[in-house]
Design a protein around this motif. Structure first.
Motif, PDB file in Angstrom:
ATOM      1  N   ASN A  29       0.851  -1.191   0.000  1.00 21.37           N
ATOM      2  CA  ASN A  29       0.000   0.000   0.000  1.00 21.37           C
ATOM      3  C   ASN A  29       0.890   1.245   0.000  1.00 21.37           C
ATOM      4  OD1 ASN A  29      -2.537   1.415   0.443  1.00 21.37           O
ATOM      5  ND2 ASN A  29      -1.895   1.661   2.578  1.00 21.37           N
ATOM      6  N   ARG A  30       1.443   1.538  -1.161  1.00 21.21           N
ATOM      7  CA  ARG A  30       2.454   2.601  -1.197  1.00 21.21           C
ATOM      8  C   ARG A  30       2.565   3.242  -2.576  1.00 21.21           C
ATOM      9  NH1 ARG A  30       7.501   1.294   0.782  1.00 21.21           N
ATOM     10  NH2 ARG A  30       6.650  -0.310   2.145  1.00 21.21           N
ATOM     11  N   ASN A  31       3.124   4.401  -2.565  1.00 17.60           N
ATOM     12  CA  ASN A  31       3.432   5.135  -3.788  1.00 17.60           C
ATOM     13  C   ASN A  31       4.588   4.449  -4.540  1.00 17.60           C
ATOM     14  OD1 ASN A  31       3.347   7.185  -5.689  1.00 17.60           O
ATOM     15  ND2 ASN A  31       4.366   8.710  -4.403  1.00 17.60           N
ATOM     16  N   ASN A  32       4.774   4.826  -5.767  1.00 18.97           N
ATOM     17  CA  ASN A  32       5.950   4.382  -6.502  1.00 18.97           C
ATOM     18  C   ASN A  32       7.225   4.996  -5.921  1.00 18.97           C
ATOM     19  OD1 ASN A  32       4.885   2.647  -8.458  1.00 18.97           O
ATOM     20  ND2 ASN A  32       4.244   4.349  -9.758  1.00 18.97           N
ATOM     21  N   GLU A  33       8.340   4.411  -6.286  1.00 24.10           N
ATOM     22  CA  GLU A  33       9.649   4.930  -5.891  1.00 24.10           C
ATOM     23  C   GLU A  33      10.575   4.844  -7.098  1.00 24.10           C
ATOM     24  OE1 GLU A  33      11.775   3.083  -2.642  1.00 24.10           O
ATOM     25  OE2 GLU A  33       9.906   2.895  -1.521  1.00 24.10           O
ATOM     26  N   ASP A  34      11.647   5.601  -7.029  1.00 20.71           N
ATOM     27  CA  ASP A  34      12.691   5.495  -8.044  1.00 20.71           C
ATOM     28  C   ASP A  34      13.432   4.168  -7.849  1.00 20.71           C
ATOM     29  OD1 ASP A  34      14.713   5.832  -9.831  1.00 20.71           O
ATOM     30  OD2 ASP A  34      15.856   7.225  -8.586  1.00 20.71           O
ATOM     31  N   SER A 252       7.983  -3.751 -10.396  1.00 18.78           N
ATOM     32  CA  SER A 252       6.896  -3.193  -9.599  1.00 18.78           C
ATOM     33  C   SER A 252       7.407  -3.000  -8.180  1.00 18.78           C
ATOM     34  CB  SER A 252       5.691  -4.135  -9.599  1.00 18.78           C
ATOM     35  OG  SER A 252       4.836  -3.814  -8.506  1.00 18.78           O
ATOM     36  N   GLN A 254       5.792  -2.063  -5.649  1.00 15.64           N
ATOM     37  CA  GLN A 254       4.831  -2.613  -4.688  1.00 15.64           C
ATOM     38  C   GLN A 254       5.043  -4.119  -4.522  1.00 15.64           C
ATOM     39  OE1 GLN A 254       4.153  -0.528  -7.204  1.00 15.64           O
ATOM     40  NE2 GLN A 254       3.674   1.278  -5.991  1.00 15.64           N
TER      41      GLN A 254
ATOM     42  N   LEU B  12       9.055  12.646  -5.950  1.00 20.46           N
ATOM     43  CA  LEU B  12       9.375  11.698  -7.024  1.00 20.46           C
ATOM     44  C   LEU B  12       9.298  12.395  -8.382  1.00 20.46           C
ATOM     45  CD1 LEU B  12      10.018   8.748  -7.740  1.00 20.46           C
ATOM     46  CD2 LEU B  12       7.562   8.289  -7.778  1.00 20.46           C
ATOM     47  N   VAL B  14      11.393  11.340 -11.137  1.00 23.34           N
ATOM     48  CA  VAL B  14      11.939  10.572 -12.251  1.00 23.34           C
ATOM     49  C   VAL B  14      10.809  10.432 -13.268  1.00 23.34           C
ATOM     50  CG1 VAL B  14      13.595   9.332 -10.805  1.00 23.34           C
ATOM     51  CG2 VAL B  14      11.326   8.349 -11.178  1.00 23.34           C
ATOM     52  N   ILE B  20       1.642   7.898  -7.781  1.00 22.26           N
ATOM     53  CA  ILE B  20       0.315   7.288  -7.896  1.00 22.26           C
ATOM     54  C   ILE B  20      -0.666   8.121  -7.082  1.00 22.26           C
ATOM     55  CG2 ILE B  20      -1.020   5.175  -7.580  1.00 22.26           C
ATOM     56  CD1 ILE B  20       1.610   3.651  -7.350  1.00 22.26           C
ATOM     57  N   ILE B  25      -4.188   4.294  -5.249  1.00 26.70           N
ATOM     58  CA  ILE B  25      -3.594   3.458  -4.201  1.00 26.70           C
ATOM     59  C   ILE B  25      -4.705   2.773  -3.412  1.00 26.70           C
ATOM     60  CG2 ILE B  25      -2.302   3.536  -2.017  1.00 26.70           C
ATOM     61  CD1 ILE B  25      -0.450   5.581  -3.235  1.00 26.70           C
ATOM     62  N   THR B 207       4.083  -0.302 -11.915  1.00 28.36           N
ATOM     63  CA  THR B 207       4.521  -1.074 -13.066  1.00 28.36           C
ATOM     64  C   THR B 207       3.721  -2.376 -13.127  1.00 28.36           C
ATOM     65  OG1 THR B 207       6.739  -0.264 -12.618  1.00 28.36           O
ATOM     66  CG2 THR B 207       6.569  -2.088 -14.152  1.00 28.36           C
TER      67      THR B 207
ATOM     68  N   GLU C  22       3.485   7.923   5.018  1.00 20.06           N
ATOM     69  CA  GLU C  22       3.050   6.661   4.399  1.00 20.06           C
ATOM     70  C   GLU C  22       3.202   5.442   5.316  1.00 20.06           C
ATOM     71  OE1 GLU C  22       4.414   4.936   0.835  1.00 20.06           O
ATOM     72  OE2 GLU C  22       3.326   6.285  -0.468  1.00 20.06           O
ATOM     73  N   ARG C  26       0.089   2.994   6.221  1.00 21.81           N
ATOM     74  CA  ARG C  26       0.178   1.532   6.032  1.00 21.81           C
ATOM     75  C   ARG C  26      -0.136   0.782   7.323  1.00 21.81           C
ATOM     76  NH1 ARG C  26       4.171   2.459   2.413  1.00 21.81           N
ATOM     77  NH2 ARG C  26       5.866   2.562   3.897  1.00 21.81           N
TER      78      ARG C  26
END
Lengths: 401, 401, 401, 401
Positions: A29-34, A252, A254, B12, B14, B20, B25, B207, C22, C26
């Motif tokens: 349950n999280r945002n994307n990351e680099d 991914s 997540q 973020l 990039v 998201i 989410i 992704t 976050e 979670r």
């Protein structure tokens, strides 16, 4: 989007995708990351190390591919074989059928060894083929460890014994989609060259990672394999492994965090305890089926699967009706009979992060549905049989003792 | 697992995977489901219909493939071409380079048309090639709409014009990974035959879905294409489309619900408003870069990208140091320079579900980092330039007026 | 329910409820649990121990009450005082006003010491009152540490010095709602008898826990306090503390897990680093306000608040218009001016789990809004002033060095 | 923090806090928001309107108080009564006992009408008291609709009849904590003056909202009630209702969105269908208890509760052992026997968002536990009895037909 809402939990008993434990849902349950920051490679390193444990290998090289089981199959085949290669493959149900279809479309010459659906792989024929193959024209043996359509578990130790007996160098490629991390699986001990599974099965994650593990011999073979491949090419991964960044293309985020948590939960429970739990759930289900007076699609005890049970219904009942009614009246998701056994079996998946009381709720539901569709079941009989066994066999939860 | 924790939000920037939105989410925060129940096909039907809108096509056929952009590329190529086919492909940066590598490994004969990194595709050479190709030996033109490594947007309308002008039947295959749903993209109007993107880009999902859209001509070509393929074979999807069950293998339940919500948000904002927002963010970023006295890697205005800006740093600065410092001191994730421009550019992604104040926080951060690494920036200058433009151009949020 | 959707993140700069990190979101993403199982008391024990650290007390007794700040106030008062008791209370803004209103409705005799809004508590008058009160008729001093409406921080050390100087036994009750865990607060050192805060403030959780900490002297007082109370009675908690089950009535399982994670994050960053971060954010904000040519509502530097800045607008501007426009055009949430300063100030909350780039995005937004409403701000000026300070003062993120 | 992890779902069968449906967990999975923006009042308006439906009132005024059931009790009492007022209150179990304790500590004169635990309120004595009270010294009747400790449901219609019969103006205050929105409850028809429940009960949310509904007569009484109150004062709410901002102090944003979704789910299922479902679950549980040869703590059928069943165990068994073992071996959470019935009963909560197969899993678990602790249960017997009833009575899920 929840327009098919029904009160209470959905009882998910298909043999995949399976129930995701709450800690895993939370972890994802999280945002994307680099994924190029130092954090992701640091975590990936632990995943690659730990995922080997569920294969019981220390020498294998794992690949976490953003794909499904079908893609994992393709990765196993195209990295080790060349078009025109002869392989032996066992057709014992819908998933082995699909894999064989893939093998043929990828231009391998497939010796299909067919069994009746409900039986395991015919290893006598394998023995004959190996014995006859002095020239070692057979490049690989492809076998589904656990055929999800019929609930049949094949004996991989015997396959290895045959290969050894005939000193045959063929690669051993194993679909462990509905077995690895739930059934006893020993990559190193059994000399499996490529083993694979999907995240949505025993690992109890969402669909999205095809997990493929290659033996040193398989890696060696991949250098010579001429099958055209890019997305599934192990070599692209190996290059990034060397650089320590691990990912040839975007993973991914997540699922990586989810996999980390899924592995943590499995190791906390203990892999062998996870396997023992599946054995308990499988046994309990079979005892219930017997108490209902119904037959298991699996024809011999040696093939009984501890992750899925395909139940044969009497000819006057359409098993699809059972599945439909389960969903429409009881918020219960059962597996359909597929292809040759469509209408004839329904399937109870007992795979993944699942406990005994969840299964008993399902079994009670199946009893009511059987009655609904006109089968003269004695209500409570299956649950009673399952409970009689389980009450003697469930261990205390270690963290709570 | 959050051992790299820093206080506050991670910024973020990039160019993928991108931020998201919270509603997405939330939508993905769920257990698995049986994908064979009536609920999933019912939702899938809406997804397939609605996803066409982001391609601006009514005649295309979309495929939601459980893969990444790399897999989507492979799907586009193998379904439409045969080994040995001649194609024209433009090398203008790292991602076009990787695609060309894939094309060659898949055994196509690639006419590589190279430009300096920072320039767009050389369409003059395309014109020459088309003019010369009376025999129609060129089977496809492969072009990246927006090269993510250099922030260069190619002019697809001109490509179409050239093809039409020379009445050339070559297929037009477009990588829209960092453009579709963020830049102006018109599949039908521009006669694009295969267009593709990934879920972690403008759609602002994790992704996991490669979204490929095929024109009727591309579908026709797929019947004759001899490239070996199974996992990426459109035909397997088409069979299941006909049956109304849609999925040849297990989709990610979570991503389907996520995609449903992502599309809902895009349509609520309005696709053209989404594109206008990206144009605002791109313009604001370029104005800031100019105010800092730095150069855009993109050499001409016509190629300026509204989803990513690659900023050239003076020779005495290592751009990788900027990216490292952004993460280590400011919780800011910027894009590295890749391959030929490694060390020379850093990239600011302004792609996906992002608003102006988020960008301004990033720009303020970049100013401080530039100072950190010894570049004599006037603090506040970039933000001032961006604000001067934005304050005149940001619309009211329609739902709040 | 997201009918007020706007693209990108909401920029939340009200002084509470504040941004939730976050990992905390979670941790709270979970089903209910039986709070009488051994798991919840085991966790509660750690919470009660650890929460004392944010008060900087070793001798205090904390209570985690399922209520808001208003309830926490009531708990502090009714457990230590009896109707008719004389207390001294400082009116310096909307929140001290509301607390005084509560004190009067609870039937205490309140000596209200009023200051102009924008000034701190008038401690000279306190000195006079203490000096005159030989009979010790004053039972308690009630003071808001940080007045959220005006951005004024009172000097609690001086209050303690006065009480000590006059050897006055009055209890010292402190509203630390917008200070504790963000500003320097020392319960033991300053001899605070009851201190309180709310979960939605510096702890960066949802609303729902009023956290009250009582000194041994306050606990002693509670034995004699005759104010009628049940829900807020400390004694009910103390009984359950003794039994080791902790909860006289049902706690929010989600908030307990959230609090556990919130405390973990604070300790990972270091409480003093958290306080230093707030100091940086407060300083940066004030520098921006100065650069804009606007006045801080807080009249003297000694009272400047590091958690909220109330900005005075010129008389020809309605500050409510600024707040409205922030939300409608920039997805930015600012604090309104309340009561006496309605229309005259808007407030920037810089409280809780927040970093510098987030603040800079907000400041850039405020600049554009100021321009929108006709104030002749130099765009970029506030951000430049803030950056000049921050670029010299932001530390590296320890976990990433 | 999940150090008490056990595989699979926790089977939560305490009578509160209860299982939260996934859509509600999703709705609450969010950052904080400014509760003073237009969005929150707009949503609150719908909540206040819709929450009345679960009380079956059109004339009542609801209050959503950030507190627990204990606080809701206090709100009901202090807003309608003055210290010294005479009230009649029924002691029939632990929760009525606690409420009476509160009533006494709030300084009301309580006529306690005690029944044996397991019996309902003695309404004959109420009749006598009403008949004798010509002077109308009784200001209120306080009654728990459903005593959660013993599984006893009182007959509120009869209470109303008695009040009407004797033309007695006493207020009727009802604790509906474990009844409202699960059992048949009719505020207007039964002339209830204050009714209350908590979010963590039938609404299936986390703990945190005490929901209190006041009749016009109760609102009238609140103008004269002299009980000291601030946090629980209805008047503070009414002032903000008039202003259209609704909240005198900060609400939990997450719980508001959660409540919105919880109500949506209840209305989608249909309130009367929700009640019917509870009736099915209650009946099924009682049939199982009977089949096990055990006694219900509730002594007469008329008092049977459809939200919780307290099961009497034979004297040679400690019911606490059953609860402990449920948690330690089966991941099942049952309710303890409290106070007078400690060790003698265990409780099965069948309250909230729960379906039949979940209950059957629980019942199967209880059977095994009974055997574990030495009770000679026939395994399967309870499940069989429950299934025999349920199979005839479960409706189709309307959204799936």
């Amino acid at each position: 989007m929840d327009y098919v809402y029904g009160p209470g939990k959905n009882h998910l008993f298909v043999p995949g995708p399976v129930n995701i434990p709450e800690p895993v849902i939370r972890a994802m349950n999280r945002n994307n990351e680099d994924y190029r920051s130092p954090a992701i490679p640091a975590m990936t390193r632990t995943l690659l190390e730990d995922v080997k444990k569920i294969f019981k290998t220390t020498t294998g090289t794992p690949f976490l591919i953003p794909t499904t089981g079908t893609g994992a199959w393709e990765s196993a085949l195209t990295n080790t074989l060349s078009p025109g290669d002869r392989i032996v493959s066992f057709l014992i149900g819908q998933f082995s059928l699909l894999w064989i279809d893939q093998q043929q479309r990828l231009k391998f010459i497939v010796d299909v060894v067919e069994s009746e659906w409900g039986q395991g792989a015919n290893l006598d024929i394998l023995a004959e083929k190996l014995a006859a193959d002095h020239a070692h024209t057979i490049k690989a043996i492809c076998i589904v460890h656990n055929e999800t359509a019929t609930g049949v578990t094949n004996n991989l130790a015997t396959v290895r014994k045959l290969l050894d007996h005939y000193r045959h160098p063929a690669l051993l490629l194993v679909d462990g989609v509905s077995s690895i991390c739930a059934l006893d699986f020993r990559m190193d001990e059994w000399g499996v060259d490529v083993a694979l599974t999907g995240s949505q099965k025993a690992l109890s994650l969402p669909t999205g990672i095809g997990i493929v593990c290659a033996s040193p011999k398989a890696l060696e073979a991949s250098k010579r394999a001429k099958s055209v491949r890019v997305f599934f090419d192990w070599n692209d991964y190996l290059k990034f492994y060397k650089m320590g960044t691990y990912w040839p293309y975007t993973p991914s985020i997540q699922l990586l965090y989810g996999l980390r948590t899924a592995l943590d939960l499995i190791f906390e429970e203990g892999l062998d305890n996870v396997i023992a739990r599946h054995s308990r759930l499988g046994t309990a289900t079979r005892l219930a089926v017997e108490a209902w007076g119904l037959k298991n699609c699996t024809q011999k005890e040696e093939w009984h699967s501890d992750t899925v049970t395909a139940v044969l219904v009497p000819p006057y009942i359409d098993s699809a009706e059972i599945v439909k009614r389960a969903w429409k009246r009881y918020n219960l998701s059962l597996g359909l009979g597929l292809n040759k056994v469509a209408g004839k079996v329904f399937r109870i998946g007992h795979l993944g992060n699942l406990n005994e009381l969840q299964l008993l709720g399902c079994l009670a539901g199946v009893e009511m549905i059987l009655k609904d569709v006109g089968y003269p079941v004695k209500l409570g009989s299956g649950v009673a049989a399952a409970c009689a066994y389980l009450q003697n066999n469930i261990p205390m939860i270690p963290s709570r003792v």
